[in-house]
Design a protein around this motif. Structure first.
Motif, short mmCIF file in Angstrom:
data_model
loop_
_atom_site.label_atom_id
_atom_site.label_comp_id
_atom_site.label_asym_id
_atom_site.label_seq_id
_atom_site.Cartn_x
_atom_site.Cartn_y
_atom_site.Cartn_z
N GLU A 298 0.85 -1.18 0.00
CA GLU A 298 0.00 0.00 0.00
C GLU A 298 0.89 1.24 0.00
OE1 GLU A 298 -3.04 -0.03 -0.53
OE2 GLU A 298 -3.73 -2.04 0.06
N PRO A 299 0.44 2.33 -0.63
CA PRO A 299 1.22 3.58 -0.63
C PRO A 299 1.44 4.09 0.80
CG PRO A 299 -0.59 3.68 -2.21
CD PRO A 299 -0.83 2.46 -1.37
N GLN A 300 2.55 4.79 0.99
CA GLN A 300 2.88 5.36 2.30
C GLN A 300 2.85 6.88 2.21
OE1 GLN A 300 3.59 3.26 5.17
NE2 GLN A 300 2.59 1.95 3.64
N GLU A 301 2.20 7.51 3.17
CA GLU A 301 2.10 8.96 3.17
C GLU A 301 3.50 9.58 3.26
OE1 GLU A 301 -0.10 12.56 5.69
OE2 GLU A 301 -0.50 10.44 6.17
N GLY A 302 3.76 10.53 2.38
CA GLY A 302 5.04 11.22 2.38
C GLY A 302 6.16 10.47 1.69
N SER A 303 5.84 9.35 1.01
CA SER A 303 6.87 8.56 0.34
C SER A 303 6.33 8.02 -0.98
CB SER A 303 7.32 7.39 1.22
OG SER A 303 8.21 6.55 0.52
N ASP A 304 7.21 7.92 -1.97
CA ASP A 304 6.83 7.31 -3.24
C ASP A 304 6.96 5.79 -3.22
OD1 ASP A 304 6.26 9.74 -4.44
OD2 ASP A 304 8.31 10.01 -5.19
N VAL A 305 7.52 5.25 -2.14
CA VAL A 305 7.79 3.81 -2.07
C VAL A 305 6.75 3.15 -1.17
CG1 VAL A 305 9.47 2.04 -1.50
CG2 VAL A 305 10.25 4.25 -2.39
N ALA A 306 6.01 2.20 -1.74
CA ALA A 306 5.01 1.46 -0.97
C ALA A 306 5.68 0.49 -0.01
CB ALA A 306 4.09 0.71 -1.92
N ARG A 307 4.95 0.13 1.03
CA ARG A 307 5.41 -0.90 1.97
C ARG A 307 4.32 -1.96 2.10
NH1 ARG A 307 7.91 2.24 7.27
NH2 ARG A 307 9.22 3.74 6.15
N MET A 308 4.75 -3.15 2.53
CA MET A 308 3.76 -4.19 2.80
C MET A 308 3.08 -3.90 4.13
SD MET A 308 5.02 -7.88 1.41
CE MET A 308 6.38 -8.13 2.53
N THR A 309 1.76 -3.90 4.09
CA THR A 309 0.96 -3.72 5.30
C THR A 309 0.31 -5.06 5.65
OG1 THR A 309 -0.99 -3.08 4.00
CG2 THR A 309 0.50 -1.32 4.71
N ASP A 310 -0.42 -5.09 6.75
CA ASP A 310 -0.98 -6.35 7.24
C ASP A 310 0.13 -7.41 7.28
OD1 ASP A 310 -2.86 -8.11 8.21
OD2 ASP A 310 -3.71 -8.59 6.26
N LEU A 311 1.30 -6.99 7.78
CA LEU A 311 2.51 -7.80 7.71
C LEU A 311 2.45 -9.00 8.65
CD1 LEU A 311 5.21 -7.57 6.15
CD2 LEU A 311 6.16 -6.43 8.16
N ARG A 312 2.76 -10.18 8.11
CA ARG A 312 2.73 -11.41 8.90
C ARG A 312 4.05 -12.16 8.73
NH1 ARG A 312 -2.85 -13.46 5.97
NH2 ARG A 312 -3.96 -11.47 6.13
N LEU A 313 4.68 -12.52 9.85
CA LEU A 313 5.87 -13.36 9.80
C LEU A 313 5.43 -14.79 10.06
CD1 LEU A 313 8.92 -13.65 9.54
CD2 LEU A 313 9.12 -13.22 12.00
N VAL A 314 5.46 -15.60 9.01
CA VAL A 314 4.94 -16.96 9.08
C VAL A 314 6.09 -17.94 9.26
CG1 VAL A 314 3.56 -18.71 7.90
CG2 VAL A 314 3.06 -16.28 7.56
#
Length: 387
Positions: A370-386
């Motif tokens: 998902e897009p990140q406010e103040g950045s052009d680089v998206a990050r993974m949200t709803d992050l799960r370490l499986v």
């Protein structure tokens, strides 16, 4: 204890008792052959894995080396070609006397090099290849060790994510190679009432996806599952976006596309809502050991926003050095036996190599870009370490 495990225990005892004296008498560095894609479309993968190898080797050598000897890395470019990767391995064995290898990076090259490791009885740690075939059936032997989660594990995890996305019908697309075939087979084996609307494969390192995009748009599926990676994935996204592919279909991508380097390369062009996996993300905040590793990696690379590939090379070096210490020798049969059942502490917690399968229980992140406010680089949200 199984026969295979018992025989390996005997090898470890023999190696320690008979060969330790000769090993301790040696001086000079312990040579480690590292075979990775350092040019072409897979270069960013190879460069990332090598950064982790380089950091771990630096830490080991600064702490006094292994058995009192420093590590020396001999790096070769595999070019994502099995003929090139196998030639590099044979050259390092024959001309440099290398007995321990990390790499190659992909399933196709790893399968080819593993057979040389079997023939020459040299240790081969695969940091990133996911194909189940690498350590299954007749391909499993005493000298190959697979650290990345295999495709059968990924298949189960992927279907769980697909159900959460509300997927009813899938279109498959990706490179025509072992990882793609194995992962798709694992998804099919677990997807139950989710239907399949088609499979559209492309040659390795393809960069023109116009025909594939047309096929996907005309297919009766609500979700696309794909495997193109690196520069080819970036090209796919840039070619597909003008046709509205990511607006008309949900998307889940394998091949560790959750890597921050992919998001950074695409910037605002990365489709929001794309689900992906990654071996590591720099912004994870769940482990103190991970924070320490990321701090060291950031200093090593000169940037805070690191990518995911270094952790695979880093862990490979840590496993190799721990096994050499446990064996008390660099003799490869003894080192291979020491790797069986070995547990090490990594930036993401303890990881163990199963002595029956030679596979590690490495964890993996899943999330939604998902897009990140103040950045052009998206990050993974709803992050799960499986795990």
């Amino acid at each position: 204890m199984t026969y295979r495990k018992a025989m390996k225990s005997c090898a470890l005892a023999l190696g320690t008792a008979v060969l330790a004296t000769a090993a301790m008498a040696q001086d000079g560095p312990i040579k480690v052959g590292v075979i990775l894609p350092m040019s072409g479309g897979g270069a960013y993968v190879g460069e990332g894995i090598y950064a982790g190898v380089d950091l771990a080797v630096k830490q080991v050598n600064e702490a006094g080396g292994v058995l009192g000897r420093p590590l020396q890395v001999l790096l070769r470019d595999e070019q994502l070609r099995p003929d090139v990767s196998t030639a590099a391995m044979r050259e390092l064995i024959t001309l440099e006397g290398v007995q321990h290898f990390i790499g190659p990076a992909t399933s196709a090259t790893s399968l080819a090099n593993s057979q040389i490791a079997r023939e020459e009885k040299v240790v081969n740690i695969s940091p990133s290849a996911k194909t189940e075939a690498l350590t299954a059936g007749d391909n499993l032997h005493d000298y190959i060790f697979q650290l990345a989660p295999t495709t059968d594990v990924d298949g189960v995890r992927t279907v769980e994510v697909l159900r959460g996305m509300g997927t009813e019908s899938i279109c498959f697309t990706g490179f025509d190679y072992a990882y793609t075939h194995d992962w798709f087979a694992a998804i099919r084996a677990n997807m139950g009432d989710i239907t399949e609307a088609g499979e559209f494969l492309v040659p390795m390192n393809a960069t023109d996806f116009s025909a594939t995009i047309t096929q996907l748009l005309s297919s009766d599926c609500d979700t696309i599952v794909g495997t193109q990676y690196g520069g080819s994935f970036i090209a796919f996204v840039k070619q597909a976006t003008p046709f509205g592919l990511f607006e008309s279909k949900k998307v889940l991508w394998g091949s560790n596309t959750g890597d921050h380097a992919v998001a950074a390369a695409l910037g605002a062009e990365l489709p929001g809502g794309l689900w992906a996996s990654a071996a590591d993300v720099w912004y994870y905040e769940g482990e103190d050991s991970h924070a320490a590793y990321q701090q060291a990696l950031a200093a090593h690379q000169g940037r805070k926003e690191t990518d995911m590939w270094p952790i695979t090379g880093y862990n490979a070096v840590k496993f190799l050095t721990a096994a050499i210490e446990a064996a008390g020798t660099t003799e490869p049969t003894a080192v291979a036996a020491a790797l069986d059942g070995l547990t090490i502490q990594t930036p993401l917690g303890e990881i163990t190599i199963d002595p029956e399968t030679n596979r590690a229980n490495s964890p993996e992140f899943y999330g939604r870009f998902e897009p990140q406010e103040g950045s052009d680089v998206a990050r993974m949200t709803d992050l799960r370490l499986v795990r």
